[in-house]
Design a protein around this motif. Structure first.
Motif, PDB file in Angstrom:
ATOM      1  N   PHE A 186       7.617   0.143  12.543  1.00  0.00           N
ATOM      2  CA  PHE A 186       7.781  -0.002  11.094  1.00  0.00           C
ATOM      3  C   PHE A 186       6.772   0.910  10.408  1.00  0.00           C
ATOM      4  O   PHE A 186       5.652   1.070  10.881  1.00  0.00           O
ATOM      5  N   LYS A 187       7.163   1.542   9.291  1.00  0.00           N
ATOM      6  CA  LYS A 187       6.249   2.427   8.564  1.00  0.00           C
ATOM      7  C   LYS A 187       6.070   1.944   7.132  1.00  0.00           C
ATOM      8  O   LYS A 187       7.001   1.412   6.524  1.00  0.00           O
ATOM      9  N   LEU A 188       4.860   2.168   6.617  1.00  0.00           N
ATOM     10  CA  LEU A 188       4.572   1.890   5.212  1.00  0.00           C
ATOM     11  C   LEU A 188       3.516   2.864   4.731  1.00  0.00           C
ATOM     12  O   LEU A 188       2.872   3.544   5.529  1.00  0.00           O
ATOM     13  N   GLN A 189       3.338   2.922   3.420  1.00  0.00           N
ATOM     14  CA  GLN A 189       2.316   3.783   2.842  1.00  0.00           C
ATOM     15  C   GLN A 189       1.213   2.928   2.228  1.00  0.00           C
ATOM     16  O   GLN A 189       1.489   1.859   1.671  1.00  0.00           O
ATOM     17  N   ILE A 190      -0.015   3.436   2.306  1.00  0.00           N
ATOM     18  CA  ILE A 190      -1.141   2.746   1.686  1.00  0.00           C
ATOM     19  C   ILE A 190      -1.029   2.921   0.173  1.00  0.00           C
ATOM     20  O   ILE A 190      -0.916   4.040  -0.330  1.00  0.00           O
ATOM     21  N   ARG A 191      -1.052   1.782  -0.529  1.00  0.00           N
ATOM     22  CA  ARG A 191      -0.940   1.764  -1.992  1.00  0.00           C
ATOM     23  C   ARG A 191      -2.330   1.632  -2.616  1.00  0.00           C
ATOM     24  O   ARG A 191      -3.283   1.251  -1.942  1.00  0.00           O
ATOM     25  N   VAL A 192      -2.405   1.876  -3.897  1.00  0.00           N
ATOM     26  CA  VAL A 192      -3.688   1.761  -4.600  1.00  0.00           C
ATOM     27  C   VAL A 192      -4.230   0.330  -4.502  1.00  0.00           C
ATOM     28  O   VAL A 192      -5.444   0.125  -4.406  1.00  0.00           O
ATOM     29  N   THR A 193      -3.349  -0.653  -4.470  1.00  0.00           N
ATOM     30  CA  THR A 193      -3.789  -2.054  -4.369  1.00  0.00           C
ATOM     31  C   THR A 193      -4.292  -2.416  -2.971  1.00  0.00           C
ATOM     32  O   THR A 193      -4.796  -3.510  -2.774  1.00  0.00           O
ATOM     33  N   ASP A 194      -4.142  -1.501  -2.010  1.00  0.00           N
ATOM     34  CA  ASP A 194      -4.630  -1.720  -0.642  1.00  0.00           C
ATOM     35  C   ASP A 194      -6.056  -1.208  -0.453  1.00  0.00           C
ATOM     36  O   ASP A 194      -6.630  -1.362   0.617  1.00  0.00           O
TER      37      ASP A 194
ATOM     38  N   GLU B 299       2.209   3.940  10.717  1.00  0.00           N
ATOM     39  CA  GLU B 299       3.250   3.438  11.615  1.00  0.00           C
ATOM     40  C   GLU B 299       2.680   2.239  12.353  1.00  0.00           C
ATOM     41  O   GLU B 299       1.569   2.306  12.894  1.00  0.00           O
ATOM     42  N   ILE B 300       3.438   1.154  12.350  1.00  0.00           N
ATOM     43  CA  ILE B 300       3.005  -0.070  13.022  1.00  0.00           C
ATOM     44  C   ILE B 300       4.004  -0.393  14.123  1.00  0.00           C
ATOM     45  O   ILE B 300       5.180  -0.641  13.853  1.00  0.00           O
TER      46      ILE B 300
END
Length: 143
Positions: free
Chosen positions: A16-24, A83-84
């Motif tokens: 699974f993929k995600l992007q680091i957001r400002v809230t992270d 990527e996780i």
């Protein structure tokens, strides 16, 4: 004191993929330590959804988290893609570990290794239950 050492499963079952957001981000302007556990939860939810399950509808029972551990490897920054990979380890009668290998694909560096101990649980009766055979079969078929 000994450092945490997370065992890696023989095979990854899902990615699974995600992007680091400002809230992270934290005050250091990099990925906050507690967000790694949130990323693990998101990957776990997506893994379960992929196999037509959820934490509440887990092949005839439910799941509750028993513990968690994280090995931090490097920093992550705003906009980095993570990527996780998700795997299963230490399957017992009533519990198992979800293991998460997180890689910063933007920097090509390992970000973190995490695990959550999941216990099969009947919320109606407030009792631990056995790991469903359907899940055991799914995991062993993929090894």
């Amino acid at each position: 004191m000994a450092r945490i050492k997370i065992e890696i499963p023989s095979q990854w079952l899902y990615s699974f993929k995600l992007q680091i957001r400002v809230t992270d981000l934290n005050y250091g302007n990099h990925l906050a330590n507690e967000k790694v556990l949130s990323f693990a939860q998101e990957a776990r939810v997506q893994f379960l959804k992929h196999y037509h399950a959820s934490e509440i509808e887990f092949f005839g029972t439910s799941l509750i988290q028993g513990d968690a551990a994280i090995e931090y490897k490097s920093e992550g920054f705003l906009g980095n893609e993570i990527e996780i990979k998700v795997g299963v380890y230490d399957l017992s009668n009533s519990s198992f570990d979800f293991v998460y290998e997180m890689t910063n694909t933007t920097t090509q560096k390992p970000l973190a290794l995490a695990k959550t101990r999941m216990v099969c649980f009947d919320y109606s009766n407030r009792k631990v239950t056995v790991v469903p055979n359907k899940f055991k079969e799914l995991v062993t078929a993929m090894e």
